[in-house]
Motif scaffolding. Sequence first.
Motif, PDB file in Angstrom:
ATOM      1  N   THR A 148      -6.007   2.952   1.100  1.00 28.77           N
ATOM      2  CA  THR A 148      -4.618   1.984   0.500  1.00 28.77           C
ATOM      3  C   THR A 148      -3.320   2.031   1.599  1.00 28.77           C
ATOM      4  O   THR A 148      -3.490   3.107   2.945  1.00 28.77           O
ATOM      5  CB  THR A 148      -4.158   2.421  -0.264  1.00 28.77           C
ATOM      6  OG1 THR A 148      -3.784   4.123  -0.863  1.00 28.77           O
ATOM      7  CG2 THR A 148      -4.732   2.320  -1.378  1.00 28.77           C
ATOM      8  N   PHE A 176      -8.810  -1.414   1.395  1.00 30.98           N
ATOM      9  CA  PHE A 176      -8.284  -1.531  -0.514  1.00 30.98           C
ATOM     10  C   PHE A 176      -7.918  -2.628  -0.380  1.00 30.98           C
ATOM     11  O   PHE A 176      -8.517  -3.977  -1.019  1.00 30.98           O
ATOM     12  CB  PHE A 176      -6.563  -0.351  -0.427  1.00 30.98           C
ATOM     13  CG  PHE A 176      -6.348  -0.578  -2.167  1.00 30.98           C
ATOM     14  CD1 PHE A 176      -7.437  -0.962  -2.979  1.00 30.98           C
ATOM     15  CD2 PHE A 176      -5.204  -0.895  -2.977  1.00 30.98           C
ATOM     16  CE1 PHE A 176      -6.757  -0.888  -4.875  1.00 30.98           C
ATOM     17  CE2 PHE A 176      -5.079  -1.793  -3.637  1.00 30.98           C
ATOM     18  CZ  PHE A 176      -6.097  -1.206  -5.032  1.00 30.98           C
ATOM     19  N   GLU A 202       1.579  -2.921  -2.705  1.00 28.26           N
ATOM     20  CA  GLU A 202      -0.358  -3.275  -3.869  1.00 28.26           C
ATOM     21  C   GLU A 202      -0.459  -3.378  -4.387  1.00 28.26           C
ATOM     22  O   GLU A 202      -0.716  -3.571  -5.836  1.00 28.26           O
ATOM     23  CB  GLU A 202      -0.694  -1.917  -2.749  1.00 28.26           C
ATOM     24  CG  GLU A 202      -1.233  -1.872  -1.782  1.00 28.26           C
ATOM     25  CD  GLU A 202      -2.036  -0.939  -1.343  1.00 28.26           C
ATOM     26  OE1 GLU A 202      -2.586   0.001  -0.347  1.00 28.26           O
ATOM     27  OE2 GLU A 202      -0.920   0.654  -1.843  1.00 28.26           O
ATOM     28  N   VAL A 253     -11.195   4.038  -1.513  1.00 21.79           N
ATOM     29  CA  VAL A 253     -10.638   3.354  -1.145  1.00 21.79           C
ATOM     30  C   VAL A 253      -9.254   3.080  -0.354  1.00 21.79           C
ATOM     31  O   VAL A 253      -9.011   4.552  -0.458  1.00 21.79           O
ATOM     32  CB  VAL A 253     -10.168   2.224  -1.387  1.00 21.79           C
ATOM     33  CG1 VAL A 253     -10.885   1.154  -2.408  1.00 21.79           C
ATOM     34  CG2 VAL A 253      -9.263   3.380  -3.250  1.00 21.79           C
ATOM     35  N   LEU A 300      -9.032   2.715 -11.434  1.00 18.44           N
ATOM     36  CA  LEU A 300      -8.255   3.357  -9.689  1.00 18.44           C
ATOM     37  C   LEU A 300      -7.220   4.275 -10.300  1.00 18.44           C
ATOM     38  O   LEU A 300      -5.928   4.134 -10.449  1.00 18.44           O
ATOM     39  CB  LEU A 300      -7.246   1.962  -9.451  1.00 18.44           C
ATOM     40  CG  LEU A 300      -7.087   1.402  -8.585  1.00 18.44           C
ATOM     41  CD1 LEU A 300      -7.656   2.202  -7.334  1.00 18.44           C
ATOM     42  CD2 LEU A 300      -6.184  -0.205  -8.528  1.00 18.44           C
ATOM     43  N   ALA A 314      -7.832   7.401  -3.552  1.00 19.44           N
ATOM     44  CA  ALA A 314      -7.588   6.908  -2.071  1.00 19.44           C
ATOM     45  C   ALA A 314      -8.149   8.824  -2.458  1.00 19.44           C
ATOM     46  O   ALA A 314      -7.431   9.283  -2.856  1.00 19.44           O
ATOM     47  CB  ALA A 314      -5.900   6.589  -1.784  1.00 19.44           C
TER      48      ALA A 314
END
Lengths: 243, 243
Positions: B115, B153, B202, B113, B191, B88
Amino acid sequence: MDQEKPKVRLFVDQPLDEEQAVSLSREQAHYLFGVMRLGPGANVALFNGRDGEWRAEVAEAGKRGGVLVCRARSAPQGEPPDLWLMFAPVKKARTDFIVEKAVEMGVRRVLPVHTDFTNAERWRQDRQEAHAIEAAEQCGGTFVPEICAMAKFDRVLADWDPSRRILFCDESAVGARVSLDGLEPGPWAVLVGPEGGFSDSERARLRGMDCARAISLGPRILRAETAAVAALTLWQVAAGDWR
Amino acid sequence: MDQEKPKVRLFVDQPLDEEQAVSLSREQAHYLFGVMRLGPGANVALFNGRDGEWRAEVAEAGKRGGVLVCRARSAPQGEPPDLWLMFAPVKKARTDFIVEKAVEMGVRRVLPVHTDFTNAERWRQDRQEAHAIEAAEQCGGTFVPEICAMAKFDRVLADWDPSRRILFCDESAVGARVSLDGLEPGPWAVLVGPEGGFSDSERARLRGMDCARAISLGPRILRAETAAVAALTLWQVAAGDWR
């Protein structure tokens, strides 16, 4: 007492204990009351590098100072393992970065060394101390490593206490298998060379020290700050408090 | 031919082969001949991300362009393992840093991504591509990872191919023992979440994916860029090309 999570974490060089009053410097008062707009009753997290983290409450807020009162300990003192980071300072932003990462990764002492190929701007010890405190405030740590003055690398090695082992990131070993063998708990120093690597005589000297162990960091050349984080990671997972 | 070690490493998006002529863009010509003051006969190291590194010689030097001729291959093409870095984006300087570190640490794809708690400035894909190329020029790499556009995401996870495993740095696991168990060679993505961590939903979703594995990164909270280097280090040493 306002039980809201503190928005501010502050390092203070004063004792912390139950109902202990803590007086703020002018700069701290400006930051808390001017910038962050906290008022009486607000919660602040305090640490001093020795007594853990405390939840404190603003008792007096002024333009030039203020008083906080410790209410309860919110985290125990977290001492990192007996690990030093020794490195050759590089350009300013990257040197700052290495000091910040040393705090996050958990070392007790940051020791800048002037090696044969060190090509660095000036090392400002006071500035880096402030930088380490700021990094600890940000990363939730309760410990601030000791920031040393720059020292000549050959002198440091000449005076080295062999009971502290040295893990040195050897650029000439690029591509060798990375092995964690022999990384055992105890006093250690991770050593990262300058961008140009160690000189032949420095490398020979390190290889001649029983307490020094070379490590490869994979097949690509890493910048100094990357090598520092990678080597500290490997040491922490093999011998430190990541185990 | 001048056998001096090249002072410049340059990425060119052109084929490289024995006696292959390579024409320079205006910017490259300005850099080589204006800034670095190279002249005809000088050596330059070239790579294109596919054909390894070549030692090339300046054949024509002009203000608006120039021609180099490849003389000999100086390094084989080095492909990193099948590893992606998914993260992120954070503040600009730290995002730049993450992209640079991804190149040094050896990943094939950089996938930003968005998020739930991502609080980022804009992701400039073209700028980050240039940044990755510059990092590869500097670190001696021959490979430039693919830089993707920012993606949501939840969409990325919805479309995830489960044959690629995910190693996610779980802030809620701070303090858990760091274990390399189960890190085996194969396609993976590391990640790293945003500064605020992953949201509960998440995290629940990741924990529900068979291909995802959480990892702790020790007892201190790491910034996103530190977590990226640390997690890539652990993966490389357990499953990648640092073994």
